[in-house]
Design an enzyme around this catalytic site. Structure first.
Site, PDB file in Angstrom:
ATOM      1  N   GLU A  15      -4.203  -7.038  12.845  1.00 21.98           N
ATOM      2  CA  GLU A  15      -3.599  -6.812  11.278  1.00 21.98           C
ATOM      3  C   GLU A  15      -2.129  -6.576  11.514  1.00 21.98           C
ATOM      4  O   GLU A  15      -1.545  -6.965  10.497  1.00 21.98           O
ATOM      5  CB  GLU A  15      -4.479  -5.710  10.715  1.00 21.98           C
ATOM      6  CG  GLU A  15      -4.100  -5.250   9.443  1.00 21.98           C
ATOM      7  CD  GLU A  15      -5.149  -4.306   8.689  1.00 21.98           C
ATOM      8  OE1 GLU A  15      -4.969  -4.252   7.609  1.00 21.98           O
ATOM      9  OE2 GLU A  15      -5.734  -3.692   9.360  1.00 21.98           O
ATOM     10  N   ASP A  28       0.832  -1.190   0.032  1.00 18.23           N
ATOM     11  CA  ASP A  28      -0.209  -0.006   0.006  1.00 18.23           C
ATOM     12  C   ASP A  28       0.898   1.255  -0.035  1.00 18.23           C
ATOM     13  O   ASP A  28       1.189   1.784  -1.050  1.00 18.23           O
ATOM     14  CB  ASP A  28      -1.021  -0.061   1.119  1.00 18.23           C
ATOM     15  CG  ASP A  28      -1.915  -1.122   1.055  1.00 18.23           C
ATOM     16  OD1 ASP A  28      -1.660  -2.154   0.395  1.00 18.23           O
ATOM     17  OD2 ASP A  28      -2.934  -1.175   1.749  1.00 18.23           O
TER      18      ASP A  28
END
Length: 822
Positions: free
Chosen positions: A791, A560
């Site tokens: 996460e 990302d």
């Protein structure tokens, strides 16, 4: 265009005929009269050729438009599913709900649970639990045991109460077998004295049909005091679900109606709730009973829900029975169910130890319980989806639908990402294949049956209305230019390492069907993602024109917002994609050789070419900083600033924009240091005797760079963009946080370099032991502290961040515990 083309062709023939007649039979001797006729004929023929050419071009463009949603014309990998695989037909294949079962059928009957506590019920249905939502702020939920097929036990903490959900399946009959689900609600022991003795809970069990499912369902009161459900579908045949309660039931009610979609079941329930007044007693909140929508009929109803409200503790059992099964006296309920559940639990625990050997490793009971629960959450998070993605290519003006197809896959997060992600699934497969190789091959097969004629697989699978309802609009459309790391090659590499000598004929046959699809996928990567320099590769999908981002994201890389070239161009090259292609080439070589395909030789040539360290060093090694790095048009002198308002202009968008303080230049981007820079090490492409390995090991172990007490951070503390926001709305994501998937690759690489001959073997062993311990200790600690795997993890405190639960690749901690790398 076809009609026009035919018309012009006919005229052309007429002109030829007239010219021929004139030249051979005319009495005129004046050549000047013939020449204009020849010119007219010439121009008409030229016009015909032009129109024909334009027609061909448009036809070709039309052909190109269709390629994005045309399936690859090869044999499907999955040749048996549905009722042909009865042991996998029913399952908890709805990971996005707290508890529910469905079938591996294209249009399945779905069942599930909602619950609420009447004392907490708010306006608009606030307090009703159904979908896994982070906003519910449950203290914990997840599977304690789940074998991926036959049974599961889940614990849900909704303070001060605990729900325990479980199920057991039993194969039999012609329509996929039977199952029983048990739900128990009780006060947590530490809160028992604080809970009102009259506290109630409402459990709502439902069944629903998708709009495309052929069949019907209705409520029934047969064989039980509680309302039940019965019906039939083309796959299930006739069936019934009877409900039984244990405990003090205050009242029960039901709803039978038509729901507008599977994504609106909770809303349908809420809209039907009403207060049933009783003389001299408190009113009861009940479901609306039989509701036929205006203009509809009873046969249109596709949703039946049963509500049971009672005092705590309360247990209900839902017994699903197929009428194709000849029932014996051992009906799967009560004591029979309890004994079956205990048998499965005992068998699961033994299989878990046989597979991972954590007791043998000397791990504590707390660590083993964590690992058992985490594996169960991975397996219990496997879903079965059916639908079509929304895709777009350069040749389509608007997004178009992919063909409808099923997908059997694990999901990264039941709350935030309850759908399939391409690069996540390759990491999931490393764990799942160790537990059940055939289960993983089934998953891989489903993914590769989604490949199109170009060799492209959409990186995010949003199949069905339930999955679609959880995705922001801007992420729905998938572009066929955009890749995702080909992590399935890691899974296949692991399968070859572990099972190459033990592949049954059925498994080899599946790999035979898979191979041409892998070839198409590999070719797509090798052609669409190639760079401008021979041997280089470049991630597509970066926005070269944005002025909102500090550093334009590279979503396709999976990393990302990890800093890349500040100004994306076609000349940049990415070291991580280079490494992925080297691994892919080597895996294709091994698989092709195993299957006896001569094509393995060309993959071997590419693998040798990419694994040539001289090429890799020439493309990516910085002699100045002594590290590998991307190459591109870059400057570190950027910042986000508030734009100055324009005078006398109303409603101005004052979102922060990027200001470039120094002109970028083409260079190796070695001022940023993090996961991308160590990819040659992560993929074991660095020679064990190379001094570059020594430098990488030193950088990894440096606390000012990547090392922390909780794992390797994604970006070094001295990088210009360390923990910097990418926009005013986007907090840092891969800019310092600890991610377990990359840390797993690092531990695996350290284990390799600590096992092979080389001058840095002992250094690798020492770092391996320290990093493995840090990761295990922190993830286990945070799990017991918060109830979840996360996460990502904070590099300064070790605390979980991002979404939760994130069982996904965080579950790879189990392989670190068992030291299962190959």
């Amino acid at each position: 265009m076809a009609r026009q083309r035919k018309h012009l062709g006919d005229n052309s023939k007429e002109n030829k005929s007239r010219t021929s007649s004139s030249s051979n039979g005319s009495n005129s001797s004046n050549g000047k009269v013939v020449k204009p006729k020849n010119m007219v004929s010439y121009w008409k023929q030229l016009a015909f050729i032009v129109v024909l050419g334009v027609t061909i071009i448009f036809a070709f463009l039309g052909y190109l438009e269709t390629r994005v949603n045309t399936p690859l014309n090869e044999r499907k990998v999955i040749i048996k599913s549905g009722l042909n695989v009865p042991e996998k037909f029913w399952g908890t294949y709805r990971p996005g709900v707290y508890f529910g079962l469905k079938t591996r059928d294209l249009n399945s009957l779905v069942t599930g649970l909602m619950w609420y506590f009447p004392s907490r019920l708010g306006p608009g249905g606030q307090g009703i639990r159904h979908w896994c939502e982070q906003s519910d702020n449950l203290q914990k939920y997840g599977w304690l045991q789940h074998d991926g097929s036959n049974f599961g036990i889940q614990e849900i903490i909704d303070n001060p109460f605990k729900l325990t959900t479980s199920f057991v399946k039993r194969i039999g009959g012609l329509n996929g077998g039977e199952w029983t689900a048990r739900i128990t609600v009780e006060a947590l022991p530490k809160y028992t004295a604080l809970v009102d003795k009259n506290e109630q809970v409402s459990l709502i069990w439902y069944a629903a049909l998708d709009s495309d499912t052929e069949g019907h369902i209705t409520s029934t009161n047969s064989n039980t005091n509680l309302t039940g459900i019965k019906g039939s579908t083309s796959t299930l045949g006739k069936f019934k679900m009877n409900l039984f309660a244990q405990g003090h039931v205050d009242h029960e009610s039901f709803l039978s109606t038509k729901a507008p979609g599977l994504h609106l079941l909770k809303e349908t329930v809420v809209s039907s709730l009403r207060l049933n007044q009783r003389v001299g007693k408190a009113g009861q909140i009940v479901l609306g009973g039989q509701i036929t929508p205006p203009g509809g009929t009873l046969s249109d109803n596709n949703f039946v829900a049963v509500q049971v409200t009672g005092k705590l503790p309360l247990t209900i059992e839902v017994v699903f029975e197929s009428l194709s099964v000849v029932n014996s006296d051992d009906r799967l309920m009560g004591d029979v169910y309890s004994k079956a559940l205990e048998w499965h639990k005992s068998r699961f625990n033994q299989r878990f130890e046989d597979t991972f050997g954590l007791k043998h490793q000397g791990l504590s009971s707390e660590e083993i319980d964590f690992a058992r629960n985490t594996l169960s959450n991975m397996l219990g998070g496997i879903g079965y989806f059916y639908g079509s993605s929304l895709v777009q290519s350069f040749y389509t003006e608007e997004p178009v639908y992919y063909w409808k197809a099923p997908l059997y896959t694990a999901v990264p997060s039941r709350s935030f990402f309850p759908r399939g992600f391409l690069w996540d699934e390759g990491f999931h497969g490393l764990l799942i294949s160790q537990w059940d190789i055939d289960l993983e091959l089934d998953i891989i097969g489903h993914w590769f049956d989604l490949i199109n004629v170009e060799g492209w697989i959409p990186r995010e699978q949003i199949l069905g209305v339930e999955a679609l309802a959880k995705v922001p609009q801007e992420f729905i459309v998938q572009w066929n230019t955009n890749a995702n790391p080909p992590t399935f090659f890691l899974t296949l590499e692991y399968i070859l390492d572990k099972f190459e000598q033990d592949l049954s004929n059925e498994r080899l046959a599946l790999l035979e069907r898979l191979y041409p699809r892998l070839q198409a996928w590999y070719h797509w990567f090798n052609s669409t993602q190639k760079g401008s320099v021979s041997g280089s590769y470049r991630w597509r999908g970066r926005d070269a024109f944005t002025n909102r981002e500090l550093n334009p994201k590279t979503l396709t890389s999976g990393l990302d917002d990890f800093p890349r070239a500040s100004h994306p161009t076609e000349l940049e090259r990415h070291v991580d994609l280079y490494c992925w292609m080297a691994v892919a080439s080597n895996t294709m070589t091994r698989l092709g050789h195993l299957l006896g395909r001569e094509s393995y030789l060309k993959y071997q040539q590419t693998a040798d070419y990419l694994m040539d360290t001289q090429l890799m060093d020439r493309l990516f090694w910085s002699n100045f900083s002594k590290r590998y790095a991307d190459y591109g048009l870059h400057t570190d002198a950027v910042k986000l600033v508030q734009p100055k308002p324009t005078p006398r202009q109303q409603n101005q968008n004052m979102e922060m924009i990027r200001e470039v303080l120094k002109q970028p230049e083409y260079r190796l981007i070695d001022s940023q240091f993090g996961y991308v820079n160590i990819f040659p090490f992560l993929m074991k492409l660095v020679d064990p005797s190379s001094e570059k390995l020594s430098q990488i090991l030193e950088d990894i172990r440096n606390p000012k760079l990547l090392w922390s007490d909780f794992g390797l951070r994604s970006l070094s503390t001295n990088s210009p963009l360390y923990m910097k926001r990418n926009t005013e709305h986007d907090p840092p994501y891969w800019r310092g946080q600890i991610w377990i998937n990359i840390n797993f690759l690092a531990v695996k690489a350290l284990h390799y370099y600590g096992s092979v001959e080389g001058p840095y073997r002992n250094d690798a062993r020492q770092i391996y032991g320290d990093l493995r311990k840090n990761l295990i200790d922190n993830v286990v600690k945070q799990y017991w502290k918060t109830g979840y795997c996360w996460e990502q993890y904070n590099d300064k405190t070790g605390e979980g961040s991002g979404c939760r639960p994130f069982t996904g690749w965080t579950a790879l901690i189990i392989l670190l515990m068992s030291e299962s790398y190959d």
